[in-house]
Design a protein around this motif. Structure first.
Motif, PDB file in Angstrom:
ATOM      1  N   CYS A 131      -3.099  -8.026  42.961  1.00 48.24           N
ATOM      2  CA  CYS A 131      -3.415  -9.278  42.643  1.00 48.24           C
ATOM      3  C   CYS A 131      -2.879 -10.628  42.031  1.00 48.24           C
ATOM      4  N   GLN A 132      -1.006 -10.830  42.571  1.00 48.72           N
ATOM      5  CA  GLN A 132      -0.242 -11.526  42.026  1.00 48.72           C
ATOM      6  C   GLN A 132      -0.363 -13.420  42.312  1.00 48.72           C
ATOM      7  N   GLY A 133      -0.915 -14.122  41.295  1.00 48.41           N
ATOM      8  CA  GLY A 133      -1.294 -15.151  41.916  1.00 48.41           C
ATOM      9  C   GLY A 133      -2.285 -15.318  41.111  1.00 48.41           C
ATOM     10  N   ARG A 134      -3.254 -14.136  41.108  1.00 45.41           N
ATOM     11  CA  ARG A 134      -4.191 -14.826  40.539  1.00 45.41           C
ATOM     12  C   ARG A 134      -4.791 -14.551  38.821  1.00 45.41           C
ATOM     13  N   HIS A 135      -5.583 -14.789  38.413  1.00 48.56           N
ATOM     14  CA  HIS A 135      -6.251 -14.791  37.000  1.00 48.56           C
ATOM     15  C   HIS A 135      -7.004 -14.298  36.395  1.00 48.56           C
ATOM     16  N   LEU A 136      -7.068 -13.263  35.252  1.00 48.29           N
ATOM     17  CA  LEU A 136      -7.668 -13.139  34.412  1.00 48.29           C
ATOM     18  C   LEU A 136      -9.169 -14.587  33.671  1.00 48.29           C
ATOM     19  N   GLU A 137     -10.358 -14.397  34.031  1.00 52.90           N
ATOM     20  CA  GLU A 137     -10.877 -15.116  33.223  1.00 52.90           C
ATOM     21  C   GLU A 137     -11.204 -16.183  31.826  1.00 52.90           C
ATOM     22  N   PRO A 138     -10.244 -16.395  31.521  1.00 55.06           N
ATOM     23  CA  PRO A 138     -10.194 -17.198  30.305  1.00 55.06           C
ATOM     24  C   PRO A 138     -11.792 -17.050  29.211  1.00 55.06           C
ATOM     25  N   VAL A 139     -10.933 -17.035  28.037  1.00 55.77           N
ATOM     26  CA  VAL A 139     -11.804 -17.483  26.530  1.00 55.77           C
ATOM     27  C   VAL A 139     -11.688 -18.044  26.118  1.00 55.77           C
ATOM     28  N   VAL A 140     -12.276 -19.370  25.280  1.00 55.95           N
ATOM     29  CA  VAL A 140     -11.561 -19.833  24.925  1.00 55.95           C
ATOM     30  C   VAL A 140     -11.764 -19.847  23.278  1.00 55.95           C
ATOM     31  N   VAL A 141     -10.842 -18.921  22.142  1.00 53.28           N
ATOM     32  CA  VAL A 141     -11.185 -19.070  20.751  1.00 53.28           C
ATOM     33  C   VAL A 141     -10.542 -19.638  20.036  1.00 53.28           C
ATOM     34  N   SER A 142     -10.611 -19.975  18.363  1.00 56.43           N
ATOM     35  CA  SER A 142     -10.343 -20.483  17.851  1.00 56.43           C
ATOM     36  C   SER A 142     -10.410 -19.884  16.355  1.00 56.43           C
ATOM     37  N   VAL A 143      -8.959 -20.162  15.944  1.00 58.95           N
ATOM     38  CA  VAL A 143      -8.909 -19.116  14.784  1.00 58.95           C
ATOM     39  C   VAL A 143      -9.009 -19.936  13.037  1.00 58.95           C
ATOM     40  N   ASP A 144      -9.725 -20.523  12.774  1.00 59.60           N
ATOM     41  CA  ASP A 144      -9.682 -20.862  11.658  1.00 59.60           C
ATOM     42  C   ASP A 144      -8.853 -20.814  10.533  1.00 59.60           C
ATOM     43  N   ALA A 145      -8.867 -21.784   9.456  1.00 60.35           N
ATOM     44  CA  ALA A 145      -7.760 -20.991   8.394  1.00 60.35           C
ATOM     45  C   ALA A 145      -7.859 -19.831   7.513  1.00 60.35           C
ATOM     46  N   GLU A 146      -9.112 -18.885   7.429  1.00 63.50           N
ATOM     47  CA  GLU A 146      -8.973 -17.695   6.920  1.00 63.50           C
ATOM     48  C   GLU A 146      -8.533 -17.125   7.566  1.00 63.50           C
ATOM     49  N   GLY A 147      -8.341 -17.016   9.186  1.00 61.03           N
ATOM     50  CA  GLY A 147      -7.778 -15.739   9.678  1.00 61.03           C
ATOM     51  C   GLY A 147      -9.462 -15.040  10.680  1.00 61.03           C
ATOM     52  N   ASN A 148     -10.140 -16.123  10.935  1.00 64.60           N
ATOM     53  CA  ASN A 148     -11.005 -15.463  11.652  1.00 64.60           C
ATOM     54  C   ASN A 148     -11.053 -15.571  12.697  1.00 64.60           C
ATOM     55  N   ILE A 149     -10.786 -15.068  13.544  1.00 69.07           N
ATOM     56  CA  ILE A 149     -11.273 -16.147  15.533  1.00 69.07           C
ATOM     57  C   ILE A 149     -12.443 -16.044  15.516  1.00 69.07           C
ATOM     58  N   GLN A 150     -12.732 -17.023  16.692  1.00 71.84           N
ATOM     59  CA  GLN A 150     -13.947 -17.267  16.531  1.00 71.84           C
ATOM     60  C   GLN A 150     -14.449 -17.393  18.104  1.00 71.84           C
TER      61      GLN A 150
END
Ligand code: FES
Length: 110
Positions: free
Chosen positions: A87-106
């Motif tokens: 599948c060269q050139g195609r992409h995994l579907e991204p999921v937008v996450v953020s990491v807060d000051a305490e290290g929680n991935i949300q």
């Protein structure tokens, strides 16, 4: 605004990768490569299957690329682009996450 907590960054210390099922039913993978955390829907763009053969194993041996164990496709952890394999050139579907000051991935934007 409350955000859905997916994991804590320390959970990625040992394996650098984590598989999670979201409340909406999507399976998601979190990876940490060079201290950068990214997330994608756990579905290979080649045949639509989940990437891993074993729980929480999403990176190839060097720990720098995401791998689909079905036919060996390799994906960049920064963008999800497939750079090797059927599948060269195609992409995994991204999921937008953020990491807060305490290290929680949300989940971002919820
Ligand atoms: S299903 Fe992923 S490489 Fe074929």
């Amino acid at each position: 605004m409350s955000r859905l907590r997916l994991a804590h960054r320390t959970e990625l210390d040992a394996t650098s990768a984590l598989g999670i099922r979201l409340p909406d039913g999507r399976n998601v993978l979190l990876v940490k490569v060079h201290e950068r955390i990214s997330a994608f829907v756990n579905r290979c763009p080649h045949q639509g299957v989940m990437l891993q053969a074993e729980p929480n194993v999403f990176l190839e041996a060097s720990g720098e690329l995401i791998q689909c164990t079905m036919h060996g496709a390799l994906f960049l952890p920064e963008t999800g682009e497939c750079i090797f394999g059927p599948c060269q050139g195609r992409h995994l579907e991204p999921v937008v996450v953020s990491v807060d000051a305490e290290g929680n991935i949300q989940l971002a934007g919820k």
